[in-house]
Design an enzyme around this catalytic site. Structure first.
Site, short mmCIF file in Angstrom:
data_model
loop_
_atom_site.label_atom_id
_atom_site.label_comp_id
_atom_site.label_asym_id
_atom_site.label_seq_id
_atom_site.Cartn_x
_atom_site.Cartn_y
_atom_site.Cartn_z
N LYS A 214 36.05 -17.64 -0.47
CA LYS A 214 36.33 -18.51 -1.62
C LYS A 214 37.51 -17.92 -2.39
CE LYS A 214 31.54 -20.07 -1.83
NZ LYS A 214 30.27 -20.04 -2.57
N GLU B 62 23.23 -17.59 9.27
CA GLU B 62 22.60 -17.87 7.99
C GLU B 62 21.24 -18.53 8.20
OE1 GLU B 62 24.87 -19.87 4.63
OE2 GLU B 62 23.55 -21.50 5.24
N ASP C 139 20.11 -16.93 2.69
CA ASP C 139 20.80 -17.74 1.70
C ASP C 139 19.85 -18.36 0.69
OD1 ASP C 139 23.24 -18.90 0.68
OD2 ASP C 139 22.55 -20.82 1.48
N ARG D 15 58.09 -12.88 -13.56
CA ARG D 15 56.92 -13.75 -13.50
C ARG D 15 56.14 -13.60 -12.20
NH1 ARG D 15 53.21 -14.48 -16.10
NH2 ARG D 15 54.71 -14.61 -17.82
N LYS E 217 26.78 -20.83 9.93
CA LYS E 217 26.17 -21.28 8.69
C LYS E 217 25.30 -22.51 8.94
CE LYS E 217 28.54 -20.87 4.87
NZ LYS E 217 27.84 -19.75 4.22
#
Length: 277
Positions: A128, A193, A215, A93, A160
């Site tokens: 992410k 950004e 962005d 597994r 950012k």
């Protein structure tokens, strides 16, 4: 890091023992199993499967037939595993969990990379990722033909929108960053950004960055921004870019496109480990 991720996964799955196998399979029983592919895509995680087997039982024999990066189809056999039947089942597994997810990410990545063929734009992943297995997921992106953005918070400075807002503005954020790098002696690339052309103008006036992330720009607005930058800095497009729009963004001449979906919205590749007689 690689070894620790696999060890943690095995500890999570095995606990104090695989009681199903211990209960019904004789200690000296041996067998052969095959990794059967049941889907179409890019195979990834074979090297991880080897490590899983090695840590479970170093006496297991791993016979590799297909390597990472191979395009596979239903019915293909990636490898054979020979040795203790209990050990094969103990590894099953964990190695499948890694391989199915990594193959899904590699397949998704290749789909995007193929759409960029003929352009000068490179495909990047993001942070992410699934907590605890980022190393594996970013590895899978590379297997699929993509490139890794920064691995984590420590290997690149990325200013950012929230950084800019909390710092009091673009100029303040960049200047404080440069002061920090000077004081600490760290050699880190700086990316910032921007959300609109006004913020872009502020960055161009201030300078002292390596890459500008544009962005949520439309392709038309992105093209205008890239003309303004005029190759003085690396450029990256991000935010809401899909398979359907990817080519339009690449057509602007942007250096990089980052896509979070590579590692957060993929479909695992179906495969199984089956006894072979």
């Amino acid at each position: 890091m690689f070894d620790e991720i696999v060890k943690n996964a095995l500890r999570e799955d095995l606990g104090d023992g695989d009681h199903s196998s211990l209960a019904c399979i004789p200690e000296n029983a041996s067998g052969i199993a095959k990794l059967l592919v049941k889907d179409t895509g890019v195979l990834a995680g074979v090297e991880v499967a080897k490590k899983v087997c090695e840590l479970v039982d170093s006496n297991l024999v791993f016979e590799e037939l297909l390597s990472d990066g191979t395009w596979v189809k239903p019915g293909d056999i990636a490898f054979y595993l020979k040795g203790s039947a209990r050990s094969i089942l103990a590894a099953e597994r964990t190695l499948l969990n890694f391989m199915q997810r990594m193959s899904g990410i590699a397949t998704q990545t290749k789909t995007y990379v193929d759409l960029l063929e003929g352009t000068q734009t490179n495909l990047l992943d993001t942070r992410k990722t699934t907590p605890g297995i980022r190393y594996m997921e970013k590895w899978a992106v590379r297997i699929g033909g993509g490139m890794n953005h920064r691995f984590a918070l420590y290997d690149m400075i990325m200013l950012k929108d929230n950084h800019v807002d909390f710092a009091g503005g673009i100029k303040q954020a960049i200047q404080r960053t440069q002061e920090y790098l000077k004081i600490t002696g760290k050699q880190l690339k700086v990316e910032i950004e921007v959300r609109n052309l006004q913020e872009l103008d502020e960055v161009l006036e201030t300078g002292m960055v390596d890459r500008i992330m544009l962005d949520n720009f439309t392709p038309d607005l992105l093209k205008e921004a890239i003309a303004k930058i005029d190759k003085r800095y690396e450029t990256e497009a991000s935010g809401g870019i899909t398979k359907e729009t990817l080519r339009d963004f690449a057509g602007t001449g942007v250096d990089y496109i980052s896509v979070g979906a590579l590692t957060h919205s993929f479909k695992s590749l179906d495969m199984s480990l089956k006894a072979a007689f």
